[in-house]
Design a protein around this motif. Structure first.
Motif, short mmCIF file in Angstrom:
data_model
loop_
_atom_site.label_atom_id
_atom_site.label_comp_id
_atom_site.label_asym_id
_atom_site.label_seq_id
_atom_site.Cartn_x
_atom_site.Cartn_y
_atom_site.Cartn_z
N MET A 168 51.51 120.68 95.64
CA MET A 168 51.43 119.32 95.14
C MET A 168 51.73 118.28 95.20
SD MET A 168 54.23 118.88 91.48
CE MET A 168 54.68 120.13 91.75
N THR A 169 50.57 117.39 94.67
CA THR A 169 51.34 116.20 95.91
C THR A 169 52.06 115.13 95.24
OG1 THR A 169 48.97 116.40 97.17
CG2 THR A 169 50.04 114.32 96.43
N THR A 170 53.12 114.65 96.49
CA THR A 170 53.98 113.95 95.55
C THR A 170 53.48 112.69 95.86
OG1 THR A 170 56.45 115.89 96.04
CG2 THR A 170 56.68 113.13 95.35
N MET A 171 53.98 111.23 94.44
CA MET A 171 53.52 110.17 94.82
C MET A 171 54.14 109.07 94.36
SD MET A 171 50.64 110.07 91.26
CE MET A 171 50.08 108.22 91.25
N THR A 172 54.69 108.24 94.39
CA THR A 172 54.75 106.92 93.97
C THR A 172 55.09 107.23 92.36
OG1 THR A 172 55.02 105.77 95.69
CG2 THR A 172 55.58 104.39 93.84
N LEU A 218 63.45 112.98 85.49
CA LEU A 218 61.91 112.30 85.13
C LEU A 218 62.47 111.49 84.16
CD1 LEU A 218 60.75 116.65 85.75
CD2 LEU A 218 60.49 114.35 87.06
N SER A 219 63.35 111.58 83.06
CA SER A 219 63.15 110.58 82.08
C SER A 219 63.69 108.93 82.43
CB SER A 219 64.64 110.45 81.68
OG SER A 219 64.73 112.20 81.34
N TYR A 220 62.34 108.26 81.24
CA TYR A 220 61.97 107.15 81.56
C TYR A 220 61.93 106.22 80.21
CZ TYR A 220 59.37 102.98 82.87
OH TYR A 220 58.49 101.70 82.67
N ALA A 264 56.03 113.31 85.14
CA ALA A 264 55.77 114.34 85.72
C ALA A 264 56.34 114.55 86.64
CB ALA A 264 54.57 115.10 85.41
N PRO A 265 56.61 115.89 87.21
CA PRO A 265 57.02 116.04 89.08
C PRO A 265 56.47 114.93 89.88
CG PRO A 265 57.13 117.94 87.97
CD PRO A 265 56.21 117.12 87.03
N ASP A 266 54.99 114.63 89.56
CA ASP A 266 54.56 113.84 90.52
C ASP A 266 54.34 112.74 90.23
OD1 ASP A 266 52.53 113.79 88.21
OD2 ASP A 266 50.59 114.93 89.10
N GLY A 267 55.13 112.41 89.31
CA GLY A 267 55.19 110.90 88.89
C GLY A 267 54.34 109.86 87.58
N ARG A 268 53.53 110.82 87.60
CA ARG A 268 53.39 110.43 86.15
C ARG A 268 53.27 111.00 85.09
NH1 ARG A 268 47.17 112.78 87.21
NH2 ARG A 268 48.23 114.63 87.79
#
Length: 133
Positions: free
Chosen positions: A1-5, A76-78, A105-109
């Motif tokens: 899995m790729t991590t992104m901003t 992961l809360s926003y 999501a863990p990938d930032g989306r």
């Protein structure tokens, strides 16, 4: 899995609604996880119905802006409070205030959004132009 901003509501709305040259599918993929779900004013929608609604919104508006008044992150809360101002093809302007809680999501989306909206200015039908049906 790729991590992104990690994304935020301002970048997401700007890509979805106010960057007409950006392909809608690309904008959605950039900011929303595959299993994305959203509840607005008590009504749930999945990623497919969200995409259909964004396509409809794009066809109804000339442009606009998003202003974030408050924004909080914790893991992961926003959460945020923002205002979306839309300029419609007939020239009228609508303004909606949004109170949003999300799970990333863990990938930032965005994985899940639950929000309540308040039409501040606009016409009667504008209340149905929120970010979901």
């Amino acid at each position: 899995m790729t991590t992104m901003t990690s994304t935020d509501i301002s970048r997401a709305i700007n890509d979805l609604l106010f960057t007409p040259g950006l392909d809608l599918t690309e904008a959605i993929d950039r900011h929303f996880a595959p299993g994305y779900r959203q509840r607005t004013n008590g009504v749930w929608s999945d990623r497919t119905s969200f995409a259909q609604h964004m396509a409809r919104l794009r066809s109804l508006i000339l442009g606009g802006r998003v202003e974030v008044q408050d924004e909080l992150r914790d893991g992961l809360s926003y959460a945020d409070r923002h205002t979306v101002t839309l300029t419609h093809h007939d020239g009228h302007i609508s303004r909606t205030e949004v109170y949003l809680f999300a799970r990333m999501a863990p990938d930032g989306r965005f994985e899940r959004v639950e929000e309540t909206t308040l039409l501040v200015t606009g016409e009667g039908d504008d209340a149905h132009l929120g970010l979901v049906k």
